[in-house]
Write a protein that holds these residues in place. Structure first.
Motif, PDB file in Angstrom:
ATOM      1  N   MET A   1       0.828  -1.184   0.000  1.00 36.10           N
ATOM      2  CA  MET A   1       0.000   0.000   0.000  1.00 36.10           C
ATOM      3  C   MET A   1       0.877   1.254   0.000  1.00 36.10           C
ATOM      4  SD  MET A   1      -3.186  -1.070   2.526  1.00 36.10           S
ATOM      5  CE  MET A   1      -3.978   0.511   2.405  1.00 36.10           C
ATOM      6  N   TYR A   2       1.108   1.820   1.178  1.00 36.80           N
ATOM      7  CA  TYR A   2       1.808   3.109   1.252  1.00 36.80           C
ATOM      8  C   TYR A   2       3.156   3.032   1.958  1.00 36.80           C
ATOM      9  CZ  TYR A   2      -2.823   4.713  -0.045  1.00 36.80           C
ATOM     10  OH  TYR A   2      -4.021   4.887  -0.683  1.00 36.80           O
ATOM     11  N   GLU A   3       3.690   1.833   2.171  1.00 35.91           N
ATOM     12  CA  GLU A   3       5.019   1.717   2.759  1.00 35.91           C
ATOM     13  C   GLU A   3       6.106   1.750   1.683  1.00 35.91           C
ATOM     14  OE1 GLU A   3       4.124  -2.398   1.528  1.00 35.91           O
ATOM     15  OE2 GLU A   3       2.939  -0.788   2.406  1.00 35.91           O
ATOM     16  N   ASP A   4       5.701   1.540   0.435  1.00 37.65           N
ATOM     17  CA  ASP A   4       6.623   1.554  -0.698  1.00 37.65           C
ATOM     18  C   ASP A   4       5.784   1.828  -1.936  1.00 37.65           C
ATOM     19  OD1 ASP A   4       8.490   1.089  -2.709  1.00 37.65           O
ATOM     20  OD2 ASP A   4       9.259  -0.751  -1.806  1.00 37.65           O
ATOM     21  N   PHE A   5       5.842   3.038  -2.455  1.00 37.79           N
ATOM     22  CA  PHE A   5       4.984   3.398  -3.579  1.00 37.79           C
ATOM     23  C   PHE A   5       5.675   4.411  -4.485  1.00 37.79           C
ATOM     24  CE2 PHE A   5       4.034   6.340  -0.144  1.00 37.79           C
ATOM     25  CZ  PHE A   5       3.938   7.573  -0.766  1.00 37.79           C
ATOM     26  N   LYS A   6       5.139   4.549  -5.680  1.00 39.47           N
ATOM     27  CA  LYS A   6       5.620   5.550  -6.627  1.00 39.47           C
ATOM     28  C   LYS A   6       4.490   6.524  -6.890  1.00 39.47           C
ATOM     29  CE  LYS A   6       9.130   2.700  -8.641  1.00 39.47           C
ATOM     30  NZ  LYS A   6       9.601   1.941  -9.771  1.00 39.47           N
ATOM     31  N   VAL A   7       4.865   7.780  -7.047  1.00 42.13           N
ATOM     32  CA  VAL A   7       3.878   8.829  -7.266  1.00 42.13           C
ATOM     33  C   VAL A   7       4.509   9.888  -8.162  1.00 42.13           C
ATOM     34  CG1 VAL A   7       4.532  10.069  -5.149  1.00 42.13           C
ATOM     35  CG2 VAL A   7       2.232  10.378  -6.109  1.00 42.13           C
ATOM     36  N   THR A   8       3.682  10.545  -8.960  1.00 40.83           N
ATOM     37  CA  THR A   8       4.167  11.588  -9.852  1.00 40.83           C
ATOM     38  C   THR A   8       3.954  12.956  -9.226  1.00 40.83           C
ATOM     39  OG1 THR A   8       3.626  10.209 -11.759  1.00 40.83           O
ATOM     40  CG2 THR A   8       3.955  12.563 -12.179  1.00 40.83           C
ATOM     41  N   ASP A   9       5.035  13.735  -9.166  1.00 37.20           N
ATOM     42  CA  ASP A   9       4.956  15.084  -8.615  1.00 37.20           C
ATOM     43  C   ASP A   9       4.070  15.946  -9.500  1.00 37.20           C
ATOM     44  OD1 ASP A   9       6.116  18.037  -8.677  1.00 37.20           O
ATOM     45  OD2 ASP A   9       6.589  17.173  -6.708  1.00 37.20           O
ATOM     46  N   ARG A  10       3.160  16.671  -8.867  1.00 41.10           N
ATOM     47  CA  ARG A  10       2.193  17.488  -9.611  1.00 41.10           C
ATOM     48  C   ARG A  10       2.857  18.561 -10.462  1.00 41.10           C
ATOM     49  NH1 ARG A  10      -3.254  20.381  -7.634  1.00 41.10           N
ATOM     50  NH2 ARG A  10      -3.465  21.789  -9.390  1.00 41.10           N
ATOM     51  N   TRP A  11       3.905  19.195  -9.950  1.00 42.17           N
ATOM     52  CA  TRP A  11       4.493  20.339 -10.636  1.00 42.17           C
ATOM     53  C   TRP A  11       5.574  19.963 -11.636  1.00 42.17           C
ATOM     54  CZ3 TRP A  11       1.024  23.687 -10.019  1.00 42.17           C
ATOM     55  CH2 TRP A  11       0.379  23.876  -8.807  1.00 42.17           C
ATOM     56  N   THR A  12       6.345  18.934 -11.348  1.00 43.88           N
ATOM     57  CA  THR A  12       7.485  18.601 -12.204  1.00 43.88           C
ATOM     58  C   THR A  12       7.257  17.376 -13.074  1.00 43.88           C
ATOM     59  OG1 THR A  12       8.520  17.161 -10.557  1.00 43.88           O
ATOM     60  CG2 THR A  12       9.073  19.525 -10.462  1.00 43.88           C
ATOM     61  N   ASP A  13       6.194  16.626 -12.804  1.00 40.61           N
ATOM     62  CA  ASP A  13       5.918  15.348 -13.476  1.00 40.61           C
ATOM     63  C   ASP A  13       7.013  14.313 -13.229  1.00 40.61           C
ATOM     64  OD1 ASP A  13       3.400  15.896 -14.546  1.00 40.61           O
ATOM     65  OD2 ASP A  13       4.258  16.872 -16.319  1.00 40.61           O
ATOM     66  N   GLU A  14       7.856  14.572 -12.221  1.00 45.18           N
ATOM     67  CA  GLU A  14       8.910  13.632 -11.868  1.00 45.18           C
ATOM     68  C   GLU A  14       8.307  12.439 -11.140  1.00 45.18           C
ATOM     69  OE1 GLU A  14      13.039  13.514  -9.204  1.00 45.18           O
ATOM     70  OE2 GLU A  14      11.765  15.295  -9.164  1.00 45.18           O
ATOM     71  N   GLN A  15       8.774  11.249 -11.487  1.00 46.99           N
ATOM     72  CA  GLN A  15       8.347  10.035 -10.799  1.00 46.99           C
ATOM     73  C   GLN A  15       9.136   9.926  -9.495  1.00 46.99           C
ATOM     74  OE1 GLN A  15       5.916   8.113 -11.829  1.00 46.99           O
ATOM     75  NE2 GLN A  15       6.117   6.265 -10.657  1.00 46.99           N
ATOM     76  N   LEU A  16       8.436   9.856  -8.355  1.00 45.17           N
ATOM     77  CA  LEU A  16       9.074   9.778  -7.050  1.00 45.17           C
ATOM     78  C   LEU A  16       8.822   8.407  -6.428  1.00 45.17           C
ATOM     79  CD1 LEU A  16       8.023  13.279  -5.653  1.00 45.17           C
ATOM     80  CD2 LEU A  16      10.161  12.662  -6.806  1.00 45.17           C
ATOM     81  N   HIS A  17       9.872   7.812  -5.906  1.00 47.51           N
ATOM     82  CA  HIS A  17       9.756   6.522  -5.224  1.00 47.51           C
ATOM     83  C   HIS A  17       9.831   6.783  -3.730  1.00 47.51           C
ATOM     84  CE1 HIS A  17      11.427   2.208  -4.489  1.00 47.51           C
ATOM     85  NE2 HIS A  17      10.147   2.296  -4.201  1.00 47.51           N
ATOM     86  N   CYS A  18       8.761   6.466  -3.015  1.00 50.96           N
ATOM     87  CA  CYS A  18       8.656   6.718  -1.574  1.00 50.96           C
ATOM     88  C   CYS A  18       8.707   5.395  -0.827  1.00 50.96           C
ATOM     89  CB  CYS A  18       7.347   7.437  -1.265  1.00 50.96           C
ATOM     90  SG  CYS A  18       7.137   8.980  -2.165  1.00 50.96           S
ATOM     91  N   VAL A  19       9.617   5.298   0.154  1.00 47.49           N
ATOM     92  CA  VAL A  19       9.797   4.070   0.917  1.00 47.49           C
ATOM     93  C   VAL A  19       9.833   4.403   2.398  1.00 47.49           C
ATOM     94  CG1 VAL A  19      11.297   2.066   1.310  1.00 47.49           C
ATOM     95  CG2 VAL A  19      11.150   3.082  -0.977  1.00 47.49           C
ATOM     96  N   TRP A  20       8.997   3.695   3.181  1.00 39.09           N
ATOM     97  CA  TRP A  20       9.012   3.859   4.636  1.00 39.09           C
ATOM     98  C   TRP A  20      10.365   3.417   5.160  1.00 39.09           C
ATOM     99  CZ3 TRP A  20       9.877   0.158   8.382  1.00 39.09           C
ATOM    100  CH2 TRP A  20       9.646   0.555   9.695  1.00 39.09           C
ATOM    101  N   LYS A  21      10.925   4.216   6.076  1.00 38.93           N
ATOM    102  CA  LYS A  21      12.235   3.899   6.656  1.00 38.93           C
ATOM    103  C   LYS A  21      12.200   3.720   8.156  1.00 38.93           C
ATOM    104  CE  LYS A  21      14.767   3.732   3.014  1.00 38.93           C
ATOM    105  NZ  LYS A  21      15.424   2.481   2.645  1.00 38.93           N
ATOM    106  N   GLY A  22      11.246   4.342   8.844  1.00 38.52           N
ATOM    107  CA  GLY A  22      11.226   4.183  10.287  1.00 38.52           C
ATOM    108  C   GLY A  22      10.197   5.057  10.959  1.00 38.52           C
ATOM    109  N   THR A  23       9.954   4.730  12.216  1.00 39.78           N
ATOM    110  CA  THR A  23       9.008   5.466  13.047  1.00 39.78           C
ATOM    111  C   THR A  23       9.716   5.838  14.341  1.00 39.78           C
ATOM    112  OG1 THR A  23       7.179   4.211  12.090  1.00 39.78           O
ATOM    113  CG2 THR A  23       6.756   5.320  14.188  1.00 39.78           C
ATOM    114  N   VAL A  24       9.623   7.117  14.714  1.00 41.69           N
ATOM    115  CA  VAL A  24      10.315   7.617  15.895  1.00 41.69           C
ATOM    116  C   VAL A  24       9.338   8.428  16.736  1.00 41.69           C
ATOM    117  CG1 VAL A  24      12.175   9.105  16.724  1.00 41.69           C
ATOM    118  CG2 VAL A  24      12.500   7.772  14.637  1.00 41.69           C
ATOM    119  N   VAL A  25       9.283   8.158  18.017  1.00 41.07           N
ATOM    120  CA  VAL A  25       8.479   8.990  18.903  1.00 41.07           C
ATOM    121  C   VAL A  25       9.268  10.275  19.123  1.00 41.07           C
ATOM    122  CG1 VAL A  25       7.369   9.192  21.154  1.00 41.07           C
ATOM    123  CG2 VAL A  25       7.385   6.998  19.954  1.00 41.07           C
TER     124      VAL A  25
END
Length: 143
Positions: A1-25
């Motif tokens: 789902m959303y721990e590792d996904f690709k999305v296109t930036d609205r302004w630049t049309d650049e393909q961005l790869h987003c990966v969860w790396k950690g959770t910190v309090v």
């Protein structure tokens, strides 16, 4: 789902790869009443700060707690929407409101059907203990 996904930036049309790396309090790290979820976006760190009061409000409204898995998915969904909408592109930290946390958490649970359908967070290496991977050992422990 959303721990590792690709999305296109609205302004630049650049393909961005987003990966969860950690959770910190963040209470300990930033002296903030928040939990920070870290993503790598094309390798660059991006933090999503989620107010801890959202956990209390979610439990009050639904009777259920926000698990680590749900928090990571919620932050990832928020990040995806922020990138798609062009919301202040290029920020290193985004701060969610309590209502945004509740809205995105509910949407994630609805998409998944139930929380036990959420993907588990990535494992660094199944054959290696985390303390060995990070080379952290307590005094007196065998290396």
């Amino acid at each position: 789902m959303y721990e590792d996904f690709k999305v296109t930036d609205r302004w630049t049309d650049e393909q961005l790869h987003c990966v969860w790396k950690g959770t910190v309090v963040a209470i300990a790290t930033r002296h903030a009443d928040a939990t920070d979820i870290r993503f790598a976006v094309n390798g660059k760190p991006v933090w999503i700060a989620m107010p801890n009061l959202a956990w209390v409000e979610h439990k009050r409204r639904t009777g259920y707690v926000i698990t680590d898995y749900l928090a990571a998915q919620t932050a990832g969904r928020y990040l995806q929407h922020a990138i798609q909408s062009g919301y202040d592109n290029g920020r290193e930290m985004y701060t969610m409101t309590i209502d945004e946390v509740l809205e995105h958490a509910n949407a994630v649970v609805k998409e998944a059907g139930r929380t036990d359908n959420l993907p588990s967070l990535p494992v660094i290496n199944e054959d290696l203990r985390p303390e060995d991977e990070m080379q952290i050992h307590l005094p007196g422990e065998p290396a």
